[in-house]
Design a protein around this motif. Structure first.
Motif, mmCIF file in Angstrom:
data_model
loop_
_atom_site.group_PDB
_atom_site.id
_atom_site.type_symbol
_atom_site.label_atom_id
_atom_site.label_comp_id
_atom_site.label_asym_id
_atom_site.label_seq_id
_atom_site.Cartn_x
_atom_site.Cartn_y
_atom_site.Cartn_z
ATOM 1 N N ALA A 1 -54.467 72.275 -35.487
ATOM 2 C CA ALA A 1 -54.671 73.143 -36.157
ATOM 3 C C ALA A 1 -56.013 73.906 -35.659
ATOM 4 O O ALA A 1 -56.258 74.637 -35.835
ATOM 5 N N ALA A 2 -57.518 73.059 -36.583
ATOM 6 C CA ALA A 2 -58.847 73.712 -36.689
ATOM 7 C C ALA A 2 -58.740 73.852 -34.980
ATOM 8 O O ALA A 2 -59.793 74.595 -34.323
ATOM 9 N N GLN A 3 -57.606 73.469 -33.740
ATOM 10 C CA GLN A 3 -57.661 73.288 -32.301
ATOM 11 C C GLN A 3 -57.345 74.324 -31.909
ATOM 12 O O GLN A 3 -57.007 74.440 -30.424
ATOM 13 N N GLY A 4 -56.394 75.038 -32.552
ATOM 14 C CA GLY A 4 -55.761 75.959 -32.291
ATOM 15 C C GLY A 4 -54.252 75.865 -31.500
ATOM 16 O O GLY A 4 -53.752 76.552 -31.524
ATOM 17 N N LEU A 5 -53.847 74.322 -32.238
ATOM 18 C CA LEU A 5 -52.295 74.467 -32.591
ATOM 19 C C LEU A 5 -51.963 73.847 -33.729
ATOM 20 O O LEU A 5 -52.553 73.511 -34.370
ATOM 21 N N ARG A 6 -50.912 74.888 -33.671
ATOM 22 C CA ARG A 6 -50.210 75.280 -35.265
ATOM 23 C C ARG A 6 -48.759 74.417 -34.763
ATOM 24 O O ARG A 6 -48.376 74.585 -34.562
#
Length: 62
Positions: free
Chosen positions: A22-27
């Protein structure tokens, strides 16, 4: 007295790996799909792949 195990429970390690993604943009489902794909590509169980992701962020190797 509680005995601390070497590795966190499966849900915890997978949850932590999903937080990293998520911190890398995947949620949400995208993060879970990415984790599943990484595990499949490497021929690893999802839990083991998640543990490697968490270890990499912590600066450990595993």
């Amino acid at each position: 007295m509680l005995v601390r195990s070497e590795s966190p429970p499966t849900a915890d390690v997978i949850g932590l790996a999903l937080e990293v993604l998520a911190a890398q943009g995947l949620r949400g489902e995208a993060a879970r799909a990415a984790l599943d794909a990484m595990a499949r590509e490497r021929g690893l169980p999802v839990k083991r792949c998640a543990a490697l992701i968490v270890a990499a962020v912590d600066g450990r190797t595993g």
